[in-house]
Design a protein around this motif. Structure first.
Motif, PDB file in Angstrom:
ATOM      1  N   HIS A  69       1.016  -1.383  -0.104  1.00  0.00           N
ATOM      2  CA  HIS A  69       0.131   0.018  -0.098  1.00  0.00           C
ATOM      3  C   HIS A  69       0.765   1.263   0.051  1.00  0.00           C
ATOM      4  O   HIS A  69       0.330   2.269  -0.558  1.00  0.00           O
ATOM      5  N   GLN A  70       2.116   1.395   0.461  1.00  0.00           N
ATOM      6  CA  GLN A  70       3.020   2.472   0.594  1.00  0.00           C
ATOM      7  C   GLN A  70       4.153   2.066   0.046  1.00  0.00           C
ATOM      8  O   GLN A  70       5.415   2.065   0.726  1.00  0.00           O
ATOM      9  N   LYS A  71       4.293   1.460  -1.243  1.00  0.00           N
ATOM     10  CA  LYS A  71       5.454   0.795  -1.752  1.00  0.00           C
ATOM     11  C   LYS A  71       6.755   1.785  -1.892  1.00  0.00           C
ATOM     12  O   LYS A  71       7.567   1.566  -1.536  1.00  0.00           O
ATOM     13  N   TRP A  72       6.541   3.045  -2.197  1.00  0.00           N
ATOM     14  CA  TRP A  72       7.584   3.960  -2.457  1.00  0.00           C
ATOM     15  C   TRP A  72       8.276   4.220  -1.191  1.00  0.00           C
ATOM     16  O   TRP A  72       9.617   4.506  -1.047  1.00  0.00           O
ATOM     17  N   THR A  73       7.320   4.592  -0.109  1.00  0.00           N
ATOM     18  CA  THR A  73       7.999   4.798   1.212  1.00  0.00           C
ATOM     19  C   THR A  73       8.797   3.635   1.585  1.00  0.00           C
ATOM     20  O   THR A  73       9.816   3.828   2.116  1.00  0.00           O
ATOM     21  N   TYR A  74       8.140   2.600   1.491  1.00  0.00           N
ATOM     22  CA  TYR A  74       8.901   1.232   1.944  1.00  0.00           C
ATOM     23  C   TYR A  74      10.170   0.841   1.195  1.00  0.00           C
ATOM     24  O   TYR A  74      11.139   0.798   1.694  1.00  0.00           O
ATOM     25  N   LEU A  75      10.239   1.256  -0.168  1.00  0.00           N
ATOM     26  CA  LEU A  75      11.363   1.001  -1.085  1.00  0.00           C
ATOM     27  C   LEU A  75      12.445   2.141  -0.491  1.00  0.00           C
ATOM     28  O   LEU A  75      13.579   1.816  -0.347  1.00  0.00           O
ATOM     29  N   PHE A  80      17.490   3.425   2.388  1.00  0.00           N
ATOM     30  CA  PHE A  80      18.165   4.192   3.354  1.00  0.00           C
ATOM     31  C   PHE A  80      18.837   3.317   4.451  1.00  0.00           C
ATOM     32  O   PHE A  80      19.942   3.752   4.877  1.00  0.00           O
ATOM     33  N   PHE A  81      18.329   2.237   4.642  1.00  0.00           N
ATOM     34  CA  PHE A  81      18.851   1.544   5.469  1.00  0.00           C
ATOM     35  C   PHE A  81      19.968   0.762   5.061  1.00  0.00           C
ATOM     36  O   PHE A  81      20.874   0.644   5.919  1.00  0.00           O
ATOM     37  N   ARG A  82      20.059   0.232   3.846  1.00  0.00           N
ATOM     38  CA  ARG A  82      21.172  -0.567   3.218  1.00  0.00           C
ATOM     39  C   ARG A  82      22.263   0.499   3.190  1.00  0.00           C
ATOM     40  O   ARG A  82      23.433   0.232   3.573  1.00  0.00           O
ATOM     41  N   ILE A  83      21.990   1.752   2.999  1.00  0.00           N
ATOM     42  CA  ILE A  83      23.014   2.844   2.884  1.00  0.00           C
ATOM     43  C   ILE A  83      23.611   3.114   4.237  1.00  0.00           C
ATOM     44  O   ILE A  83      24.999   2.948   4.684  1.00  0.00           O
ATOM     45  N   SER A  84      22.829   3.204   5.316  1.00  0.00           N
ATOM     46  CA  SER A  84      23.243   3.233   6.643  1.00  0.00           C
ATOM     47  C   SER A  84      23.949   2.369   7.180  1.00  0.00           C
ATOM     48  O   SER A  84      24.920   2.412   7.822  1.00  0.00           O
ATOM     49  N   ARG A  85      23.794   0.887   6.962  1.00  0.00           N
ATOM     50  CA  ARG A  85      24.351  -0.008   7.174  1.00  0.00           C
ATOM     51  C   ARG A  85      25.886  -0.268   6.235  1.00  0.00           C
ATOM     52  O   ARG A  85      26.916  -0.609   6.953  1.00  0.00           O
ATOM     53  N   LEU A  86      25.826   0.267   5.258  1.00  0.00           N
ATOM     54  CA  LEU A  86      27.027   0.048   4.259  1.00  0.00           C
ATOM     55  C   LEU A  86      28.202   1.299   4.863  1.00  0.00           C
ATOM     56  O   LEU A  86      29.258   0.843   4.719  1.00  0.00           O
ATOM     57  N   TYR A  87      27.536   2.403   5.074  1.00  0.00           N
ATOM     58  CA  TYR A  87      28.536   3.436   5.521  1.00  0.00           C
ATOM     59  C   TYR A  87      28.186   3.970   7.221  1.00  0.00           C
ATOM     60  O   TYR A  87      28.339   4.650   7.428  1.00  0.00           O
ATOM     61  N   ALA A  88      28.156   2.891   7.902  1.00  0.00           N
ATOM     62  CA  ALA A  88      27.903   3.027   9.231  1.00  0.00           C
ATOM     63  C   ALA A  88      28.880   3.509   9.947  1.00  0.00           C
ATOM     64  O   ALA A  88      28.839   4.249  11.082  1.00  0.00           O
ATOM     65  N   SER A  89      30.042   3.700   9.573  1.00  0.00           N
ATOM     66  CA  SER A  89      31.376   4.123  10.108  1.00  0.00           C
ATOM     67  C   SER A  89      31.226   5.799  10.000  1.00  0.00           C
ATOM     68  O   SER A  89      31.920   6.670  10.519  1.00  0.00           O
ATOM     69  N   PHE A  90      30.377   6.287   8.860  1.00  0.00           N
ATOM     70  CA  PHE A  90      30.343   7.812   8.621  1.00  0.00           C
ATOM     71  C   PHE A  90      28.909   8.205   8.897  1.00  0.00           C
ATOM     72  O   PHE A  90      28.521   9.332   9.295  1.00  0.00           O
ATOM     73  N   LEU A  91      27.768   7.341   8.926  1.00  0.00           N
ATOM     74  CA  LEU A  91      26.599   7.871   9.286  1.00  0.00           C
ATOM     75  C   LEU A  91      26.343   7.645  10.772  1.00  0.00           C
ATOM     76  O   LEU A  91      26.847   6.670  11.276  1.00  0.00           O
ATOM     77  N   ALA A  98      17.576  -0.714  12.234  1.00  0.00           N
ATOM     78  CA  ALA A  98      16.360  -1.317  11.605  1.00  0.00           C
ATOM     79  C   ALA A  98      15.983  -0.312  10.279  1.00  0.00           C
ATOM     80  O   ALA A  98      16.372   0.702  10.400  1.00  0.00           O
ATOM     81  N   ARG A  99      15.150  -0.937   9.444  1.00  0.00           N
ATOM     82  CA  ARG A  99      14.832  -0.140   8.370  1.00  0.00           C
ATOM     83  C   ARG A  99      13.965   1.001   8.855  1.00  0.00           C
ATOM     84  O   ARG A  99      13.907   2.097   8.068  1.00  0.00           O
ATOM     85  N   SER A 100      12.964   1.150   9.614  1.00  0.00           N
ATOM     86  CA  SER A 100      12.153   1.950  10.124  1.00  0.00           C
ATOM     87  C   SER A 100      12.420   2.801  11.276  1.00  0.00           C
ATOM     88  O   SER A 100      11.773   3.743  11.398  1.00  0.00           O
ATOM     89  N   THR A 101      13.758   2.921  11.646  1.00  0.00           N
ATOM     90  CA  THR A 101      14.162   3.792  12.807  1.00  0.00           C
ATOM     91  C   THR A 101      13.739   5.368  12.422  1.00  0.00           C
ATOM     92  O   THR A 101      13.287   5.785  13.213  1.00  0.00           O
ATOM     93  N   ALA A 102      14.260   5.554  11.504  1.00  0.00           N
ATOM     94  CA  ALA A 102      14.053   7.133  11.137  1.00  0.00           C
ATOM     95  C   ALA A 102      12.556   7.427  11.279  1.00  0.00           C
ATOM     96  O   ALA A 102      12.112   8.387  11.740  1.00  0.00           O
ATOM     97  N   PHE A 103      11.524   6.667  10.666  1.00  0.00           N
ATOM     98  CA  PHE A 103      10.251   6.964  10.648  1.00  0.00           C
ATOM     99  C   PHE A 103       9.484   6.624  12.122  1.00  0.00           C
ATOM    100  O   PHE A 103       8.784   7.536  12.488  1.00  0.00           O
ATOM    101  N   LEU A 104       9.955   5.635  12.877  1.00  0.00           N
ATOM    102  CA  LEU A 104       9.788   5.691  14.270  1.00  0.00           C
ATOM    103  C   LEU A 104      10.092   6.913  15.263  1.00  0.00           C
ATOM    104  O   LEU A 104       9.503   7.279  16.064  1.00  0.00           O
ATOM    105  N   ILE A 105      11.241   7.197  14.919  1.00  0.00           N
ATOM    106  CA  ILE A 105      11.652   8.440  15.701  1.00  0.00           C
ATOM    107  C   ILE A 105      10.753   9.823  15.209  1.00  0.00           C
ATOM    108  O   ILE A 105      10.359  10.608  16.213  1.00  0.00           O
TER     109      ILE A 105
END
Length: 409
Positions: A69-75, A80-91, A98-105
């Motif tokens: 139902h909210q495909k683009w938000t989900y994608l 964003f989660f993948r980038i955050s994990r990949l560049y965890a040393s800089f972000l 978690a994928r949803s942390t920014a939305f939970l905040i």
């Protein structure tokens, strides 16, 4: 404390987390205004969430989109989660769990409350930031010992990310609850200034339909369930042990989601052990409230934790207490937490040496050969669940903990 507001936060879904649902119910019954913020995790839970939430007295808000139902938000959240994990040393590390942390905040900060309680590490930054914005309190419910949930080394990225989150936020919590005394002790060692309160993963007495049925003849029905049927759950050991028993003496019932590859592997192990496929029955997941009715169709519940990580050694799972409260005989591997519980409740069943299929087969055979002992243990376990080991007992501790936290504010 009537009308005080409490927000529960998780990066999962209610149907995948019975603990957070019980806590929301308890808080609402105690007179608090309760809101649960959660995120999409898996497709099967979405329908069950709809059924679960429609009759609740508390409010639930889902964030972070979903594939339907909210495909683009989900994608976007996944990217964003993948980038955050990949560049965890800089972000910021808070986005790497978690994928949803920014939305939970964002959602948590929009809700003014007296207390915010996070239920996993992905939700912990949201509870902290919301409490900081509104000059309120936040707590954490540690159902697991998160930094060592898996068997990764202390140098792994996963371990270091979780350690950074725990070290940053947990010392600032107003309360910490855990799901076993052993996990409480582990966190107390790390953070001596905290005073963890243990809330066992038990269930309301009203959910258990009736006393268990007597078993008059063979086969004895063994039951194991989880959200996922897969590796690192002790199933291979169970299959090997059953191969040592008379084939007409047992049935093994497994419940959970299973991928085709693992199911094929499981049946291959059964074939190697000369176990007919008809003796292993796989059931799909059901609504959380239905598991108790289904569990009571069986005789023995197997809590087969293999102790593959520090957390697995020290956890007491939902299935552990489901078996007991439904009046199943308990057969459990000798992890630290399960062994300790058995030492306190010596009549609930028998322990077996993990990774020892011969010992497990001997334990199962002892009940196959003595149906009277099987039936007596079933009745005793049901009564223990009705009288002591239940959520009504834990509810009192939980509400006392909440009120004490708010009073100290």
């Amino acid at each position: 404390m009537i009308n005080m507001r409490i927000v529960l936060i998780t990066s999962g879904q209610p149907s995948t987390n019975p603990r957070i649902v019980k806590e929301a119910d308890s808080l609402s019954e105690a007179g608090f205004q309760v809101t649960l913020i959660y995120a999409y995790w898996t497709a099967w839970a979405t329908y069950h969430d709809e059924m679960l939430l429609k009759n609740k007295s508390w409010k639930a808000i889902r964030v972070g989109g979903d594939p339907l139902h909210q495909k683009w938000t989900y994608l976007f959240s996944r990217l964003f989660f993948r980038i955050s994990r990949l560049y965890a040393s800089f972000l910021p590390t808070k986005y790497a769990q978690a994928r949803s942390t920014a939305f939970l905040i964002k959602e948590a900060k929009a809700l003014k409350a007296d207390l915010y309680i996070a239920h996993n590490l992905g939700a912990l930054p949201a509870a902290f930031e919301a409490a900081k914005k509104h000059n309120s309190l936040f707590g954490f419910d540690a159902e697991d010992f998160h930094r060592q949930e898996t068997n990764t080394t202390v140098l792994s990225r996963e371990y270091l990310t979780k350690k950074q989150l725990e070290d940053k936020y947990l010392p600032k919590t107003a309360q910490l609850t855990t799901s076993s005394p052993q996990i409480a002790a582990l966190y107390k060692t790390l953070y001596p200034q905290l005073h963890p309160v243990t809330l066992l993963n038990t269930f309301q007495r009203s959910l258990i339909p009736a006393e268990p049925r007597d078993t008059a003849d063979l086969p004895v029905k063994l039951f194991w369930f989880s959200q996922t049927i897969g590796s690192n759950r002790g199933l291979e050991n169970i299959i090997q042990s059953l191969g040592l028993l008379p084939k007409d003496s047992f049935e093994l019932h497994l419940m959970g989601k299973v991928n085709p590859e693992y199911q094929a592997s499981l049946y291959k192990q059964a074939d190697d052990a000369n176990i007919p496929y008809t003796k292993i029955k796989i059931h799909d997941v059901v609504a959380p409230e239905d598991i108790f009715r289904i569990a009571q169709q069986f005789d023995i519940g197997i809590a087969s934790e293999p102790g593959f990580s520090v957390n697995n050694e020290n956890a007491l799972s939902n299935k552990f207490f489901t078996y007991l409260q439904c009046g199943l005989v308990m057969i459990a591997s000798d992890t630290v937490a399960q062994k300790s519980f058995f030492e306190q409740h010596t009549t609930i069943g028998k322990l077996y040496q993990k990774d020892n299929s011969l010992h497990l087969s001997e334990v199962i055979q002892s009940y196959i050969a003595d149906l009277e002992a099987l039936n007596n243990t079933k009745k005793n376990n049901y009564m223990l669940g009705q009288e002591l080991v239940n959520w009504e007992t834990e509810h009192k501790k939980f509400i006392t903990c909440i009120r004490q936290t708010l009073i100290e504010k």
